[in-house]
Design an enzyme around this catalytic site. Structure first.
Site, PDB file in Angstrom:
ATOM      1  N   ARG A  29      -5.049   0.763  -6.924  1.00  0.00           N
ATOM      2  CA  ARG A  29      -3.874   1.414  -6.322  1.00  0.00           C
ATOM      3  C   ARG A  29      -3.375   2.550  -7.184  1.00  0.00           C
ATOM      4  O   ARG A  29      -2.738   3.477  -6.704  1.00  0.00           O
ATOM      5  CB  ARG A  29      -2.739   0.403  -6.149  1.00  0.00           C
ATOM      6  CG  ARG A  29      -3.041  -0.703  -5.161  1.00  0.00           C
ATOM      7  CD  ARG A  29      -1.748  -1.423  -4.798  1.00  0.00           C
ATOM      8  NE  ARG A  29      -1.967  -2.716  -4.178  1.00  0.00           N
ATOM      9  CZ  ARG A  29      -2.182  -2.907  -2.880  1.00  0.00           C
ATOM     10  NH1 ARG A  29      -2.229  -1.875  -2.060  1.00  0.00           N
ATOM     11  NH2 ARG A  29      -2.345  -4.121  -2.403  1.00  0.00           N
ATOM     12  N   LYS A  87      -7.166   6.743  10.192  1.00  0.00           N
ATOM     13  CA  LYS A  87      -8.609   6.615  10.405  1.00  0.00           C
ATOM     14  C   LYS A  87      -8.868   6.689  11.884  1.00  0.00           C
ATOM     15  O   LYS A  87      -8.191   6.035  12.669  1.00  0.00           O
ATOM     16  CB  LYS A  87      -9.090   5.239   9.931  1.00  0.00           C
ATOM     17  CG  LYS A  87      -9.589   5.198   8.527  1.00  0.00           C
ATOM     18  CD  LYS A  87     -10.281   3.885   8.295  1.00  0.00           C
ATOM     19  CE  LYS A  87     -10.103   3.461   6.865  1.00  0.00           C
ATOM     20  NZ  LYS A  87     -10.634   2.120   6.613  1.00  0.00           N
ATOM     21  N   ASP A  96       0.608   3.306   4.269  1.00  0.00           N
ATOM     22  CA  ASP A  96      -0.451   4.079   3.627  1.00  0.00           C
ATOM     23  C   ASP A  96      -1.458   4.600   4.637  1.00  0.00           C
ATOM     24  O   ASP A  96      -1.876   5.748   4.578  1.00  0.00           O
ATOM     25  CB  ASP A  96      -1.151   3.256   2.527  1.00  0.00           C
ATOM     26  CG  ASP A  96      -1.575   1.857   2.985  1.00  0.00           C
ATOM     27  OD1 ASP A  96      -1.360   1.502   4.170  1.00  0.00           O
ATOM     28  OD2 ASP A  96      -2.127   1.112   2.160  1.00  0.00           O
ATOM     29  N   PHE A 127     -13.890   2.995   4.070  1.00  0.00           N
ATOM     30  CA  PHE A 127     -12.910   2.257   3.282  1.00  0.00           C
ATOM     31  C   PHE A 127     -12.557   3.086   2.056  1.00  0.00           C
ATOM     32  O   PHE A 127     -13.424   3.478   1.280  1.00  0.00           O
ATOM     33  CB  PHE A 127     -13.454   0.887   2.875  1.00  0.00           C
ATOM     34  CG  PHE A 127     -12.369  -0.040   2.421  1.00  0.00           C
ATOM     35  CD1 PHE A 127     -11.566  -0.701   3.342  1.00  0.00           C
ATOM     36  CD2 PHE A 127     -12.117  -0.224   1.070  1.00  0.00           C
ATOM     37  CE1 PHE A 127     -10.540  -1.536   2.927  1.00  0.00           C
ATOM     38  CE2 PHE A 127     -11.089  -1.057   0.647  1.00  0.00           C
ATOM     39  CZ  PHE A 127     -10.306  -1.717   1.575  1.00  0.00           C
ATOM     40  N   VAL A 128     -11.252   3.376   1.898  1.00  0.00           N
ATOM     41  CA  VAL A 128     -10.807   4.224   0.792  1.00  0.00           C
ATOM     42  C   VAL A 128      -9.808   3.475  -0.086  1.00  0.00           C
ATOM     43  O   VAL A 128      -9.160   2.515   0.359  1.00  0.00           O
ATOM     44  CB  VAL A 128     -10.149   5.527   1.317  1.00  0.00           C
ATOM     45  CG1 VAL A 128     -11.166   6.402   2.028  1.00  0.00           C
ATOM     46  CG2 VAL A 128      -8.967   5.223   2.239  1.00  0.00           C
ATOM     47  N   ASP A 133      -5.082   2.269  10.730  1.00  0.00           N
ATOM     48  CA  ASP A 133      -6.492   1.984  11.013  1.00  0.00           C
ATOM     49  C   ASP A 133      -6.583   1.459  12.434  1.00  0.00           C
ATOM     50  O   ASP A 133      -6.613   2.236  13.387  1.00  0.00           O
ATOM     51  CB  ASP A 133      -7.013   1.003   9.960  1.00  0.00           C
ATOM     52  CG  ASP A 133      -8.503   0.729  10.092  1.00  0.00           C
ATOM     53  OD1 ASP A 133      -9.149   1.338  10.951  1.00  0.00           O
ATOM     54  OD2 ASP A 133      -9.018  -0.098   9.328  1.00  0.00           O
ATOM     55  N   ASP A 176      -5.714  -0.273  -1.900  1.00  0.00           N
ATOM     56  CA  ASP A 176      -6.433  -1.156  -2.808  1.00  0.00           C
ATOM     57  C   ASP A 176      -7.731  -1.690  -2.229  1.00  0.00           C
ATOM     58  O   ASP A 176      -7.948  -1.690  -1.016  1.00  0.00           O
ATOM     59  CB  ASP A 176      -5.566  -2.373  -3.125  1.00  0.00           C
ATOM     60  CG  ASP A 176      -5.504  -3.342  -1.942  1.00  0.00           C
ATOM     61  OD1 ASP A 176      -5.081  -2.920  -0.859  1.00  0.00           O
ATOM     62  OD2 ASP A 176      -5.922  -4.511  -2.097  1.00  0.00           O
ATOM     63  N   GLY A 204       0.778  -1.240   0.000  1.00  0.00           N
ATOM     64  CA  GLY A 204       0.000   0.000   0.000  1.00  0.00           C
ATOM     65  C   GLY A 204       0.805   1.283   0.000  1.00  0.00           C
ATOM     66  O   GLY A 204       0.317   2.325  -0.435  1.00  0.00           O
TER      67      GLY A 204
HETATM   68  P1  IMP Z   1      -4.390  -1.675  10.645  1.00  0.00           P
HETATM   69  O1  IMP Z   1      -3.467  -2.825  10.925  1.00  0.00           O
HETATM   70  O2  IMP Z   1      -5.812  -1.979  11.042  1.00  0.00           O
HETATM   71  O3  IMP Z   1      -3.921  -0.355  11.184  1.00  0.00           O
HETATM   72  O4  IMP Z   1      -4.531  -1.575   9.091  1.00  0.00           O
HETATM   73  C1  IMP Z   1      -3.610  -0.986   8.308  1.00  0.00           C
HETATM   74  C2  IMP Z   1      -3.528  -1.669   6.955  1.00  0.00           C
HETATM   75  O5  IMP Z   1      -4.818  -2.079   6.496  1.00  0.00           O
HETATM   76  C3  IMP Z   1      -3.010  -0.698   5.963  1.00  0.00           C
HETATM   77  O6  IMP Z   1      -1.643  -0.933   5.735  1.00  0.00           O
HETATM   78  C4  IMP Z   1      -3.835  -0.956   4.723  1.00  0.00           C
HETATM   79  O7  IMP Z   1      -3.138  -1.841   3.877  1.00  0.00           O
HETATM   80  C5  IMP Z   1      -5.075  -1.646   5.179  1.00  0.00           C
HETATM   81  N1  IMP Z   1      -6.237  -0.726   5.206  1.00  0.00           N
HETATM   82  C6  IMP Z   1      -6.823  -0.177   6.295  1.00  0.00           C
HETATM   83  N2  IMP Z   1      -7.841   0.619   5.955  1.00  0.00           N
HETATM   84  C7  IMP Z   1      -7.907   0.579   4.598  1.00  0.00           C
HETATM   85  C8  IMP Z   1      -8.756   1.231   3.628  1.00  0.00           C
HETATM   86  O8  IMP Z   1      -9.667   2.029   3.917  1.00  0.00           O
HETATM   87  N3  IMP Z   1      -8.503   0.941   2.312  1.00  0.00           N
HETATM   88  C9  IMP Z   1      -7.517   0.091   1.927  1.00  0.00           C
HETATM   89  N4  IMP Z   1      -6.688  -0.521   2.802  1.00  0.00           N
HETATM   90  C10 IMP Z   1      -6.890  -0.280   4.118  1.00  0.00           C
HETATM   91 MG    MG Z   2      -1.023  -2.116   3.755  1.00  0.00          MG
END
Ligand code: IMP
Ligand code: MG
Length: 188
Positions: free
Chosen positions: A174, A140, A109, A161-162, A112, A168, A53
């Site tokens: 992407r 987020k 990227d 979700f973006v 979350d 992606d 990402g």
């Molecule tokens: P986390 O581990 O929940 O913080 O998620 C982070 C990873 O989830 C990022 O590196 C992204 O690859 C993916 N991700 C989280 N939210 C989104 C979204 O809205 N669109 C696309 N990928 C996302």
């Molecule tokens: Mg990622």
């Protein structure tokens, strides 16, 4: 057109990446010293982009950083296929060389739940680096967010979700130059 709404257009992203680069360059110049030529690792920056990402973001960001740096790729996957919720993190490291004594900048990227960055950080911390900082393009704000903070954040966005600019859905989108939301029928 599968795009529902453009959240961040190209100009907005480019301007913010420039600002982030300036702040990061200043911080790392203080921490690692200005560019003087190769130092065999001591005091230099190691940029750790998380695949896949962050590829677009890191390509733009690193060109805003006039520092001696090396890149070390790591792959972190938590949203396999059509998942739009985290399915648990797996990490692959490109190489086995130690990061001991290096100044590390993790680039992703989006932040979350924070699980991805937490897992990658733990792995990097085990090397004994000189410092570890985290830079994300997007953050987020979710109620369940883990207590993990990024040092550098491009934009705070709503819990949607973006895709685009590296992000992606099922491996697609992407290459969109903007950060957008998709119409529900495009995520079926
Ligand atoms: P986390 O581990 O929940 O913080 O998620 C982070 C990873 O989830 C990022 O590196 C992204 O690859 C993916 N991700 C989280 N939210 C989104 C979204 O809205 N669109 C696309 N990928 C996302
Ligand atoms: Mg990622």
């Amino acid at each position: 057109m599968p795009i529902e709404r453009v959240l961040l257009d190209r100009e907005t992203i480019a301007a913010r990446v420039g600002e982030l680069g300036a702040v990061i360059a200043e911080d790392f110049t203080a921490a690692a010293g200005p560019t003087r030529g190769p130092t065999n690792g001591a005091g230099e920056l190691t940029i750790v982009p998380l695949l896949t990402g962050s590829v677009i973001f890191v390509a733009d960001l690193m060109r805003e950083l006039p520092l001696m740096m090396r890149i070390r790729l790591m792959r972190a996957a938590s949203y396999p296929g059509k998942a739009t919720k985290s399915q648990g993190v797996t990490i692959e490291d490109q190489r086995h060389e130690s990061l001991a004594g290096r100044h590390v900048l993790i680039v992703d990227d989006i932040l979350d739940s924070g699980r991805t960055i937490t897992a990658v950080r733990q792995q990097i911390d085990a090397h004994g680096p000189a410092s570890v900082k985290v830079c994300v393009l997007l953050r987020k704000r979710v109620a369940s967010a883990m207590a993990i903070e990024a040092d550098y954040v491009g934009f705070d966005i709503p819990d949607q979700f973006v895709v685009g600019y590296g992000l992606d859905y099922d491996g697609y989108y992407r290459n969109l130059p903007e950060v957008v939301t998709l119409k529900p029928e495009a995520m079926a």
